[in-house]
Scaffold this motif. Structure first.
Motif, PDB file in Angstrom:
ATOM      1  N   GLY A 168     -14.108  -1.344   3.642  1.00 43.90           N
ATOM      2  CA  GLY A 168     -14.375  -0.014   4.160  1.00 43.90           C
ATOM      3  C   GLY A 168     -13.393   1.007   3.627  1.00 43.90           C
ATOM      4  N   PHE A 169     -13.717   2.258   3.848  1.00 41.16           N
ATOM      5  CA  PHE A 169     -12.909   3.375   3.372  1.00 41.16           C
ATOM      6  C   PHE A 169     -11.482   3.292   3.925  1.00 41.16           C
ATOM      7  N   GLY A 170     -10.500   3.330   3.033  1.00 41.23           N
ATOM      8  CA  GLY A 170      -9.096   3.340   3.431  1.00 41.23           C
ATOM      9  C   GLY A 170      -8.506   1.968   3.698  1.00 41.23           C
ATOM     10  N   ILE A 171      -9.339   0.955   3.772  1.00 43.87           N
ATOM     11  CA  ILE A 171      -8.805  -0.403   3.948  1.00 43.87           C
ATOM     12  C   ILE A 171      -8.221  -0.822   2.605  1.00 43.87           C
ATOM     13  N   TYR A 172      -7.034  -1.401   2.621  1.00 46.29           N
ATOM     14  CA  TYR A 172      -6.369  -1.720   1.361  1.00 46.29           C
ATOM     15  C   TYR A 172      -5.655  -3.064   1.431  1.00 46.29           C
ATOM     16  N   ARG A 173      -5.334  -3.563   0.242  1.00 48.89           N
ATOM     17  CA  ARG A 173      -4.589  -4.807   0.103  1.00 48.89           C
ATOM     18  C   ARG A 173      -3.799  -4.739  -1.200  1.00 48.89           C
ATOM     19  N   ASN A 174      -2.577  -5.263  -1.173  1.00 48.57           N
ATOM     20  CA  ASN A 174      -1.745  -5.334  -2.373  1.00 48.57           C
ATOM     21  C   ASN A 174      -1.774  -6.743  -2.938  1.00 48.57           C
ATOM     22  N   PHE A 175      -1.851  -6.847  -4.256  1.00 47.04           N
ATOM     23  CA  PHE A 175      -1.786  -8.121  -4.954  1.00 47.04           C
ATOM     24  C   PHE A 175      -0.572  -8.098  -5.868  1.00 47.04           C
ATOM     25  N   ILE A 176       0.410  -8.953  -5.549  1.00 47.81           N
ATOM     26  CA  ILE A 176       1.637  -9.033  -6.343  1.00 47.81           C
ATOM     27  C   ILE A 176       1.937 -10.515  -6.550  1.00 47.81           C
ATOM     28  N   LYS A 177       1.608 -11.009  -7.732  1.00 46.57           N
ATOM     29  CA  LYS A 177       1.747 -12.444  -8.020  1.00 46.57           C
ATOM     30  C   LYS A 177       3.207 -12.879  -8.043  1.00 46.57           C
ATOM     31  N   ASP A 178       4.072 -12.089  -8.648  1.00 42.36           N
ATOM     32  CA  ASP A 178       5.461 -12.501  -8.857  1.00 42.36           C
ATOM     33  C   ASP A 178       6.397 -12.185  -7.702  1.00 42.36           C
ATOM     34  N   ALA A 179       5.886 -11.656  -6.608  1.00 39.87           N
ATOM     35  CA  ALA A 179       6.732 -11.360  -5.437  1.00 39.87           C
ATOM     36  C   ALA A 179       7.072 -12.668  -4.724  1.00 39.87           C
TER      37      ALA A 179
END
Length: 169
Positions: free
Chosen positions: A46-57
């Motif tokens: 939905g609008f404004g729903i977000y997720r971060n993808f950081i493999k090396d974290a």
């Protein structure tokens, strides 16, 4: 008269604002959320729903996502957010950007989503970017300087036949 028109056109071209969207180094991006199960677990709905993808974290983000040897998350990580595609006008579509601020150009200086405005904000330089409706265009701060504007690096979000999406460069 022709010389006057040529001079005016040259002045307008020189005074136009330009948007730079390639300051982030060209690192590979490959996140496979290609089937419905993966998309429903790690995608955005939905609008404004977000997720971060950081493999090396450490730990990697999002928690529990099984990165493979062929998974890549760009220079600073990938921001996946629901918004409007400014090129097609389609609403409620997944959009992807590099998390690295194009002013700072450091992989560990990552934009963060303001939960009230759904804009991305750099915690170091204070630049604000519209990631839900304007393809990562700068709104304020050093990234929105009058003569040279820095846009967040965009990535492709491609639908699959299995009901999910693949994020790629």
């Amino acid at each position: 008269m022709l010389n006057l028109l040529s001079a005016a056109a040259g002045f307008l071209l020189l005074s136009c604002d330009s948007i730079v969207d390639d300051r982030i180094p060209a690192y590979p991006v490959a996140i496979n959320l290609g089937d419905t199960g993966l998309w429903n677990t790690y995608g955005v709905a939905g609008f404004g729903i977000y997720r971060n993808f950081i493999k090396d974290a450490t730990p990697s983000s999002p928690s529990g996502f099984a990165y493979t040897a062929t998974s890549y998350t760009g220079f600073g990580g990938v921001l996946l957010i629901g918004g409007m595609d400014p090129y097609s006008g389609n609403t409620n579509v997944p959009l992807a950007y590099d998390l690295a601020c194009p002013v700072e150009v450091k992989p560990d200086v990552r934009v963060r989503i303001d939960p009230e405005t759904f804009n991305a904000v750099c915690p170091v330089c204070g630049s604000v970017y519209d990631v839900t409706m304007s393809a990562g265009a700068p709104l304020s701060g050093p990234a929105a300087a009058p003569n040279m504007k820095y846009r967040l690096q965009n990535y492709s979000v491609l639908g699959t036949q299995l009901g999910g999406y693949i994020i790629t460069r």
